[in-house]
Write a protein that holds these residues in place. Structure first.
Motif, PDB file in Angstrom:
ATOM      1  N   SER A  54      23.930  16.719  42.275  1.00  0.00           N
ATOM      2  CA  SER A  54      24.856  15.694  42.409  1.00  0.00           C
ATOM      3  C   SER A  54      24.669  14.728  43.354  1.00  0.00           C
ATOM      4  O   SER A  54      23.758  14.928  44.400  1.00  0.00           O
ATOM      5  N   GLN A  55      25.493  13.533  43.361  1.00  0.00           N
ATOM      6  CA  GLN A  55      25.118  12.660  44.309  1.00  0.00           C
ATOM      7  C   GLN A  55      25.721  13.060  45.932  1.00  0.00           C
ATOM      8  O   GLN A  55      26.627  13.517  46.089  1.00  0.00           O
ATOM      9  N   ARG A  56      24.868  12.494  46.979  1.00  0.00           N
ATOM     10  CA  ARG A  56      25.334  12.883  48.290  1.00  0.00           C
ATOM     11  C   ARG A  56      26.845  12.211  48.500  1.00  0.00           C
ATOM     12  O   ARG A  56      27.042  10.907  48.130  1.00  0.00           O
ATOM     13  N   ARG A  57      27.690  12.898  49.127  1.00  0.00           N
ATOM     14  CA  ARG A  57      28.994  12.445  49.498  1.00  0.00           C
ATOM     15  C   ARG A  57      28.795  11.755  50.887  1.00  0.00           C
ATOM     16  O   ARG A  57      28.401  12.731  51.933  1.00  0.00           O
ATOM     17  N   LEU A  58      29.027  10.571  51.191  1.00  0.00           N
ATOM     18  CA  LEU A  58      28.657   9.952  52.428  1.00  0.00           C
ATOM     19  C   LEU A  58      29.752   9.403  53.018  1.00  0.00           C
ATOM     20  O   LEU A  58      30.623   9.078  52.476  1.00  0.00           O
ATOM     21  N   ALA A  59      29.791   9.329  54.494  1.00  0.00           N
ATOM     22  CA  ALA A  59      30.865   8.687  55.293  1.00  0.00           C
ATOM     23  C   ALA A  59      29.980   7.332  55.720  1.00  0.00           C
ATOM     24  O   ALA A  59      29.158   7.544  56.426  1.00  0.00           O
ATOM     25  N   VAL A  60      30.947   6.345  55.537  1.00  0.00           N
ATOM     26  CA  VAL A  60      30.201   5.078  56.262  1.00  0.00           C
ATOM     27  C   VAL A  60      31.043   4.669  57.293  1.00  0.00           C
ATOM     28  O   VAL A  60      32.185   4.390  57.123  1.00  0.00           O
ATOM     29  N   LEU A  61      30.360   4.660  58.549  1.00  0.00           N
ATOM     30  CA  LEU A  61      31.334   4.444  59.785  1.00  0.00           C
ATOM     31  C   LEU A  61      30.789   3.044  60.717  1.00  0.00           C
ATOM     32  O   LEU A  61      29.453   3.287  60.802  1.00  0.00           O
ATOM     33  N   VAL A 118      33.958   8.122  52.511  1.00  0.00           N
ATOM     34  CA  VAL A 118      34.756   7.411  53.677  1.00  0.00           C
ATOM     35  C   VAL A 118      34.227   6.399  53.872  1.00  0.00           C
ATOM     36  O   VAL A 118      32.997   6.063  54.131  1.00  0.00           O
ATOM     37  N   LYS A 119      34.931   5.270  54.024  1.00  0.00           N
ATOM     38  CA  LYS A 119      34.485   3.997  54.406  1.00  0.00           C
ATOM     39  C   LYS A 119      35.549   3.647  55.676  1.00  0.00           C
ATOM     40  O   LYS A 119      36.697   3.017  55.525  1.00  0.00           O
ATOM     41  N   ARG A 120      35.153   3.720  56.913  1.00  0.00           N
ATOM     42  CA  ARG A 120      36.002   3.262  58.068  1.00  0.00           C
ATOM     43  C   ARG A 120      35.109   2.305  58.861  1.00  0.00           C
ATOM     44  O   ARG A 120      33.990   2.287  59.271  1.00  0.00           O
ATOM     45  N   ASP A 155      34.181  17.325  53.389  1.00  0.00           N
ATOM     46  CA  ASP A 155      33.040  17.852  52.470  1.00  0.00           C
ATOM     47  C   ASP A 155      31.985  16.746  52.302  1.00  0.00           C
ATOM     48  O   ASP A 155      31.837  15.904  51.047  1.00  0.00           O
ATOM     49  N   LEU A 156      31.222  16.701  53.393  1.00  0.00           N
ATOM     50  CA  LEU A 156      30.386  15.514  53.310  1.00  0.00           C
ATOM     51  C   LEU A 156      28.824  15.800  53.340  1.00  0.00           C
ATOM     52  O   LEU A 156      28.467  16.977  54.190  1.00  0.00           O
ATOM     53  N   ASP A 157      28.027  15.251  52.713  1.00  0.00           N
ATOM     54  CA  ASP A 157      26.549  15.470  52.889  1.00  0.00           C
ATOM     55  C   ASP A 157      25.883  14.798  53.954  1.00  0.00           C
ATOM     56  O   ASP A 157      24.685  15.066  54.292  1.00  0.00           O
ATOM     57  N   GLY A 158      26.263  13.453  54.354  1.00  0.00           N
ATOM     58  CA  GLY A 158      25.560  12.656  55.099  1.00  0.00           C
ATOM     59  C   GLY A 158      26.637  11.589  55.784  1.00  0.00           C
ATOM     60  O   GLY A 158      27.709  11.180  55.143  1.00  0.00           O
ATOM     61  N   PHE A 159      25.910  10.936  56.835  1.00  0.00           N
ATOM     62  CA  PHE A 159      26.762   9.778  57.440  1.00  0.00           C
ATOM     63  C   PHE A 159      25.792   8.415  57.503  1.00  0.00           C
ATOM     64  O   PHE A 159      24.520   8.740  57.651  1.00  0.00           O
ATOM     65  N   CYS A 160      26.670   7.394  57.407  1.00  0.00           N
ATOM     66  CA  CYS A 160      25.746   6.162  57.496  1.00  0.00           C
ATOM     67  C   CYS A 160      26.514   5.326  58.853  1.00  0.00           C
ATOM     68  O   CYS A 160      27.648   5.045  58.832  1.00  0.00           O
ATOM     69  N   ILE A 161      25.874   5.387  59.904  1.00  0.00           N
ATOM     70  CA  ILE A 161      26.387   4.924  61.235  1.00  0.00           C
ATOM     71  C   ILE A 161      25.824   3.452  61.295  1.00  0.00           C
ATOM     72  O   ILE A 161      24.559   2.936  61.314  1.00  0.00           O
ATOM     73  N   LEU A 192      34.799   6.018  67.293  1.00  0.00           N
ATOM     74  CA  LEU A 192      33.795   6.523  65.909  1.00  0.00           C
ATOM     75  C   LEU A 192      33.313   7.822  66.115  1.00  0.00           C
ATOM     76  O   LEU A 192      33.228   8.687  65.231  1.00  0.00           O
ATOM     77  N   ILE A 193      32.808   8.154  67.361  1.00  0.00           N
ATOM     78  CA  ILE A 193      32.163   9.258  67.599  1.00  0.00           C
ATOM     79  C   ILE A 193      33.248  10.429  67.170  1.00  0.00           C
ATOM     80  O   ILE A 193      32.807  11.514  66.703  1.00  0.00           O
ATOM     81  N   ILE A 194      34.547  10.365  67.682  1.00  0.00           N
ATOM     82  CA  ILE A 194      35.434  11.475  67.522  1.00  0.00           C
ATOM     83  C   ILE A 194      35.711  11.550  66.108  1.00  0.00           C
ATOM     84  O   ILE A 194      35.678  12.789  65.483  1.00  0.00           O
ATOM     85  N   ASP A 195      35.678  10.726  65.318  1.00  0.00           N
ATOM     86  CA  ASP A 195      36.117  10.675  63.852  1.00  0.00           C
ATOM     87  C   ASP A 195      34.705  11.309  63.346  1.00  0.00           C
ATOM     88  O   ASP A 195      34.967  12.037  62.187  1.00  0.00           O
ATOM     89  N   ALA A 196      33.609  11.070  63.489  1.00  0.00           N
ATOM     90  CA  ALA A 196      32.492  11.539  63.086  1.00  0.00           C
ATOM     91  C   ALA A 196      32.379  13.001  63.151  1.00  0.00           C
ATOM     92  O   ALA A 196      32.242  13.952  62.243  1.00  0.00           O
TER      93      ALA A 196
END
Length: 273
Positions: free
Chosen positions: A7-14, A40-42, A95-101, A83-87
């Motif tokens: 499946s596609q990676r679930r990413l958080a964009v911060l 996630v897009k914050r 349930d995330l596979d990766g992060f975009c900082i 941002l760091i605390i939220d990350a």
């Protein structure tokens, strides 16, 4: 790029709004879509400040969730802390596979390292002024200069900007191709026949330099960059039940080029052994 289960990676964009221009947002989210789904897009900043006006105009259109962080003390970046605390909260609860900082600030170096230590993929986005420590801490780093859209038509820009008009970004001149570095990477992963799989080469180049991106050198893809080099040969080879692209240093290339690549690779192997 799919997650290990297919499946596609679930990413958080911060996004650090204090250190990222709003002009990149469309290209940024399109780039993120290449690696997975932006679950996630914050975006973080002091939204009472007029400096955030350019970002305010795109929040709704891009479904970005603004996170308010007041600048309590002059000289202290409270946005980074939020941002760091939220990350870290998302790391342990989401349930995330990766992060975009998205930032050009070196303050996120340790955050990127910590997320990778937990097995998460980390994609960094920032300007060319981004400190090398943050770039190296990411699995892959994309310079936002390659994400800025050129003007839609070649109409000359007026000398005096009209009221309410967005500034037009002039694309920078492409950087020189790091040819010797590419040759060293080919030599690292090539077999006894001196051919290297193009897909493996792309991954290896990014591991060696997280900020490596063909677009920095004026090419849309790695394959077109390699094909434009007269001392490299790109072709198709049968692997398993299908064909795949492979590359090698041409035998007709100067002997010094090949020997230099092998010498450098040997030096790295000795240093790490």
């Amino acid at each position: 790029m799919a997650a290990p289960n297919g499946s596609q990676r679930r990413l958080a964009v911060l996004v650090d709004a204090d250190n990222a221009p709003a002009a990149i947002i469309e290209g940024l989210l399109e780039e993120v879509a290449r690696y997975g789904v932006a679950t996630v897009k914050r975006i973080y900043g002091d939204w009472t400040s007029q400096q955030m006006n350019s970002w305010k105009r795109v929040l709704l259109a891009q479904s970005l969730q603004p996170v308010q962080q007041f600048a309590y003390t002059t000289g202290k970046n409270a946005t980074d802390s939020a941002l760091i605390i939220d990350a870290m909260d998302l790391l342990h609860t989401g349930d995330l596979d990766g992060f975009c900082i998205v930032s050009s600030d070196s303050d996120f170096t340790r955050l990127a390292s910590r997320l990778r230590e937990s097995g998460k993929k980390v994609y960094g986005f920032g300007e060319e002024k981004t400190p090398s420590s943050f770039v190296a801490a990411c699995d892959q780093f994309i310079y936002t200069g390659v994400l800025r859209r050129p003007a839609a038509d070649p109409t000359p820009v007026p000398t005096g900007p009209s009221k309410g008009a967005s500034p037009v970004t002039t694309p920078k001149k492409p950087q020189p191709v790091p040819f010797r570095f590419i040759c060293q990477a080919i030599d690292d992963i090539s077999g006894d026949d001196e051919w290297a799989l193009l897909s493996q080469l792309g991954s290896h180049l990014t591991k060696l330099r997280p900020g490596f991106d063909p677009r920095l050198y004026g090419f849309a893809k790695l394959s077109t960059l390699l094909a434009a080099q007269p001392d490299l040969e790109v072709t198709q080879a049968v692997v398993g039940n299908g064909a795949t692209a492979v590359v090698r240093i041409r035998p007709s290339a100067t002997p010094a080029l090949s020997s230099a690549a092998r010498s450098t690779a040997g030096t790295r192997a000795t240093a790490t052994s």
